[in-house]
Motif scaffolding. Sequence first.
Motif, PDB file in Angstrom:
ATOM      1  N   TYR A 250       0.690  -0.952   0.001  1.00 46.42           N
ATOM      2  CA  TYR A 250      -0.006   0.095   0.042  1.00 46.42           C
ATOM      3  C   TYR A 250       0.890   1.360   0.085  1.00 46.42           C
ATOM      4  CZ  TYR A 250      -3.690  -3.362   1.805  1.00 46.42           C
ATOM      5  OH  TYR A 250      -4.512  -4.169   1.875  1.00 46.42           O
ATOM      6  N   LYS A 251       0.191   2.207  -0.090  1.00 43.73           N
ATOM      7  CA  LYS A 251       0.898   3.837   0.008  1.00 43.73           C
ATOM      8  C   LYS A 251       0.617   4.056   1.368  1.00 43.73           C
ATOM      9  CE  LYS A 251      -0.022   6.772  -2.992  1.00 43.73           C
ATOM     10  NZ  LYS A 251      -0.746   8.157  -3.822  1.00 43.73           N
ATOM     11  N   MET A 252       1.754   4.182   2.023  1.00 43.70           N
ATOM     12  CA  MET A 252       1.690   4.018   3.654  1.00 43.70           C
ATOM     13  C   MET A 252       2.294   5.584   4.104  1.00 43.70           C
ATOM     14  SD  MET A 252       3.810   0.994   5.100  1.00 43.70           S
ATOM     15  CE  MET A 252       2.372  -0.259   4.093  1.00 43.70           C
ATOM     16  N   THR A 253       1.661   6.091   5.183  1.00 38.80           N
ATOM     17  CA  THR A 253       2.233   7.247   5.806  1.00 38.80           C
ATOM     18  C   THR A 253       2.510   6.907   7.386  1.00 38.80           C
ATOM     19  OG1 THR A 253       0.738   8.507   4.270  1.00 38.80           O
ATOM     20  CG2 THR A 253       1.682   9.781   6.295  1.00 38.80           C
ATOM     21  N   LEU A 254       3.715   7.276   7.568  1.00 35.13           N
ATOM     22  CA  LEU A 254       4.055   7.418   9.125  1.00 35.13           C
ATOM     23  C   LEU A 254       4.249   8.470   9.696  1.00 35.13           C
ATOM     24  CD1 LEU A 254       5.652   4.874   7.530  1.00 35.13           C
ATOM     25  CD2 LEU A 254       6.198   4.159   9.766  1.00 35.13           C
ATOM     26  N   ASN A 255       3.622   8.797  10.867  1.00 26.51           N
ATOM     27  CA  ASN A 255       3.662  10.068  11.748  1.00 26.51           C
ATOM     28  C   ASN A 255       4.198   9.767  13.013  1.00 26.51           C
ATOM     29  OD1 ASN A 255       3.016  12.199  13.357  1.00 26.51           O
ATOM     30  ND2 ASN A 255       1.741  12.929  11.681  1.00 26.51           N
ATOM     31  N   PHE A 256       5.286  10.031  13.381  1.00 26.60           N
ATOM     32  CA  PHE A 256       5.858   9.513  14.534  1.00 26.60           C
ATOM     33  C   PHE A 256       5.362  10.272  15.763  1.00 26.60           C
ATOM     34  CE2 PHE A 256       9.627   7.758  12.269  1.00 26.60           C
ATOM     35  CZ  PHE A 256       8.929   6.532  11.895  1.00 26.60           C
ATOM     36  N   LYS A 257       4.814  11.617  15.661  1.00 22.76           N
ATOM     37  CA  LYS A 257       4.622  12.458  16.589  1.00 22.76           C
ATOM     38  C   LYS A 257       2.882  11.928  16.863  1.00 22.76           C
ATOM     39  CE  LYS A 257       8.160  15.097  16.584  1.00 22.76           C
ATOM     40  NZ  LYS A 257       7.958  16.721  16.045  1.00 22.76           N
ATOM     41  N   LYS A 258       2.423  11.519  16.138  1.00 19.41           N
ATOM     42  CA  LYS A 258       0.681  11.015  16.320  1.00 19.41           C
ATOM     43  C   LYS A 258       0.890   9.424  16.643  1.00 19.41           C
ATOM     44  CE  LYS A 258      -2.047  14.456  14.060  1.00 19.41           C
ATOM     45  NZ  LYS A 258      -3.220  14.829  13.166  1.00 19.41           N
ATOM     46  N   ASN A 259       1.990   8.943  16.255  1.00 26.02           N
ATOM     47  CA  ASN A 259       2.274   7.624  16.490  1.00 26.02           C
ATOM     48  C   ASN A 259       1.026   6.802  15.567  1.00 26.02           C
ATOM     49  OD1 ASN A 259       4.261   7.242  18.149  1.00 26.02           O
ATOM     50  ND2 ASN A 259       3.186   7.832  19.936  1.00 26.02           N
ATOM     51  N   THR A 260       0.882   7.038  14.420  1.00 25.64           N
ATOM     52  CA  THR A 260      -0.049   6.562  13.623  1.00 25.64           C
ATOM     53  C   THR A 260       0.791   6.108  12.117  1.00 25.64           C
ATOM     54  OG1 THR A 260      -0.541   8.623  12.584  1.00 25.64           O
ATOM     55  CG2 THR A 260      -1.968   7.905  14.488  1.00 25.64           C
ATOM     56  N   ILE A 261       0.238   5.055  11.733  1.00 25.51           N
ATOM     57  CA  ILE A 261       0.378   4.780  10.438  1.00 25.51           C
ATOM     58  C   ILE A 261      -0.991   4.470   9.423  1.00 25.51           C
ATOM     59  CG2 ILE A 261       0.379   2.087  10.959  1.00 25.51           C
ATOM     60  CD1 ILE A 261       2.247   1.727   8.960  1.00 25.51           C
ATOM     61  N   SER A 262      -0.901   5.212   8.281  1.00 30.46           N
ATOM     62  CA  SER A 262      -2.066   5.131   7.460  1.00 30.46           C
ATOM     63  C   SER A 262      -1.784   4.760   6.190  1.00 30.46           C
ATOM     64  CB  SER A 262      -2.534   6.756   7.254  1.00 30.46           C
ATOM     65  OG  SER A 262      -2.491   7.367   8.469  1.00 30.46           O
ATOM     66  N   PHE A 263      -2.944   3.900   5.710  1.00 30.20           N
ATOM     67  CA  PHE A 263      -2.886   3.210   4.371  1.00 30.20           C
ATOM     68  C   PHE A 263      -3.658   3.942   3.184  1.00 30.20           C
ATOM     69  CE2 PHE A 263      -1.285   0.378   7.532  1.00 30.20           C
ATOM     70  CZ  PHE A 263      -0.227  -0.450   7.135  1.00 30.20           C
ATOM     71  N   TYR A 264      -3.267   3.947   1.996  1.00 30.49           N
ATOM     72  CA  TYR A 264      -3.970   4.579   0.946  1.00 30.49           C
ATOM     73  C   TYR A 264      -3.932   3.469  -0.304  1.00 30.49           C
ATOM     74  CZ  TYR A 264      -3.334   8.874   3.806  1.00 30.49           C
ATOM     75  OH  TYR A 264      -3.081   9.811   4.800  1.00 30.49           O
TER      76      TYR A 264
END
Length: 424
Positions: A410-424
């Motif tokens: 997947y296209k994935m986004t990591l945000n270490f300040k929010k501690n989330t990983i998002s998939f597109y």
Amino acid sequence: MQKVIFIIFFLGALGNSVSAQQVDNIKSLDRIIESINKKDADALLSMMADTAKIGNLPKLNNTIAVPDILKKFSAINTFKVIHRNQQDNGDELIQVEVTYHDGKPGKPTFLFNKQGQIVNLGIIKGRLKGDPEKALSDALTRSRLPDTLSIPFRLVNGLIYIESTLNGAKGCFQFDSGAPVIILRKKFVDADKIRPDVSVDFFGVGGQMDGVVWSADNSLAIGALVLDNFEAPVSNMADMALEDGTPIFGLLGIGLLKDYQFTLDYAQQLLLLERIDNSGELLAKEILKGKLMGRFPLRMKRHIPIVDIAFGTKTYPMGIDCGANANVLKKSLETTLKPFIDYEEGEVDINGVNGTSKGNRIAYLMRGKLGGLPLQDMYTVITDQSIGGGIGHDALPIDGLLGTPFLNQYKMTLNFKKNTISFY
């Protein structure tokens, strides 16, 4: 009284001869040498400015440090001036060539201000300790960081290579989230940038790296992202280049992106950077990525993002590492996860910064899920090699690593300040 321990060796030659200043500092040398030989700390301190430093050491309490140093310092039998150099601010640097009581030669330096006071007593050099993560963080605070950036990358054997300019030379870095910082290959760092007075211990996912030295005054440009005058560890990594001969400068670690959320788009071969504030909110308009398929929690341990992958009814903590072109699973889970493992013929070696682990079984991990998001069958190496790095509290609490077979689904986004990983 607290003792200060130093490793003593002598500074290199500096400067060229200059005409005498208003204060003739040469006349002070006899008094300085006499004070050193008599171990007369009070006399030496009386010639030092209140702000005086000692060699390359951080500012110390000189009333404590100077007596400690003189106790350990060998007497000087002979000396002669070999260089004088006037600094831009009017200070004068004088270097002398000496023979010590034990017969060893040396070339200490003395820096005087306009009033003839010692502002740097260059008779010793301390063995300093490099801090790679602090050095990178400091460099980022004074660097040019765009709010958004789209960086094309090359995908070679499942690994990401980013075109860069290092110290004026063009080449590329391997982007490796398994490394916390920038690690330079020694081949591409000039000898005059190596700091022999700085030691460094460096640990990757696989443990401690050997033969790492310290460098300073480096420059790096990746598109509009520019780091000037930064310090970084340097490793004797194996000689590497891409098939077209493009040199590989080293590893770009995850610490470079501490001020960004980043998106890995393997299909388009793009690394998308979006600058964030301390709460993880974007500082500029969001880069469009497509339909959001899911957003899930991740947690950080050291520099490794960790997510829980479900196989059946049980979840397993896995570290994310874009520097791995295969997933890695601990051999101890082989029996537990047997219904989800499809073995392949043959064995492979695992190449890492600490060497090669040979004879590892290969397989596909099947029917895994992250939250409710299904994952494709993933090419995986089963190994008994340590993948946690560190011991005790510092060990990574993971059962394996998720590399390219996970990241390219997947296209994935990591945000270490929010501690989330998002998939597109």
